[in-house]
Design an enzyme around this catalytic site. Structure first.
Site, PDB file in Angstrom:
ATOM      1  NE  ARG A  10      -3.958  -1.956   2.237  1.00 33.94           N
ATOM      2  CZ  ARG A  10      -3.868  -3.267   2.446  1.00 33.94           C
ATOM      3  NH1 ARG A  10      -2.719  -3.802   2.841  1.00 33.94           N
ATOM      4  NH2 ARG A  10      -4.911  -4.049   2.258  1.00 33.94           N
ATOM      5  CD  GLU A  53      -2.393  -5.509  -6.158  1.00 35.72           C
ATOM      6  OE1 GLU A  53      -3.315  -5.041  -5.470  1.00 35.72           O
ATOM      7  OE2 GLU A  53      -2.277  -6.725  -6.412  1.00 35.72           O
ATOM      8  CG  HIS A  72      13.870  -7.875   1.972  1.00 36.79           C
ATOM      9  ND1 HIS A  72      14.233  -8.554   3.106  1.00 36.79           N
ATOM     10  CD2 HIS A  72      14.375  -8.595   0.940  1.00 36.79           C
ATOM     11  CE1 HIS A  72      14.924  -9.635   2.775  1.00 36.79           C
ATOM     12  NE2 HIS A  72      15.028  -9.678   1.455  1.00 36.79           N
ATOM     13  CD  GLU A 122      18.618  -9.094   0.187  1.00 38.13           C
ATOM     14  OE1 GLU A 122      19.704  -9.541   0.577  1.00 38.13           O
ATOM     15  OE2 GLU A 122      17.544  -9.712   0.294  1.00 38.13           O
TER      16      GLU A 122
END
Length: 131
Positions: A10, A53, A72, A122
């Protein structure tokens, strides 16, 4: 067998996030689906079908709390030192490059980038397990 297709995060500001992921990782808009109160924005690198997304909830003004469960995303690059230098030149937040070793052998060389919403990415040197 299941095939991974995307990961969702989000974000507060769609344009800021799209610009960051394009500049930092070369992700391009694959599709944007707008609804009355939110949008789903799918970003993809030309070399991979996997998508990131971005979910944008309209009208939200407070940053999201990432919490302590999120880890991550990871991307692989041909030259982690050159990529780190580019991030530094362009003012993109990045930790120092780390040489991650186990029993005296390098398992990976990487650094972490941070997107505008605080998510960690990363950036790993291509090779070995991360071919």
């Amino acid at each position: 067998m299941a095939k991974p297709v995307h990961s969702m995060i989000r974000v507060l500001d769609e344009e800021r996030s799209r610009a960051y992921y394009a500049r930092a990782f070369g992700l391009e808009l694959a599709e944007r689906i707008g609804f009355d109160d939110f949008a789903l924005v799918y970003l993809r690198h030309p070399s991979s079908p996997f998508e990131l997304e971005l979910t944008v909830n309209f009208g939200r003004s407070e940053p999201y709390e990432i919490g302590n469960g999120y880890g991550h995303l990871a991307v692989v690059v041909d030259d982690v030192d050159a990529e780190h230098a580019r991030f530094t030149r362009e003012g993109l937040p990045a930790t120092p490059v780390k040489d991650f070793q186990h029993q005296g052998k390098t398992l990976a060389r990487f650094f972490f980038a941070t997107d505008p919403d605080g998510y960690k990415i990363e950036v790993i040197q291509k090779g070995g397990r991360f071919g």
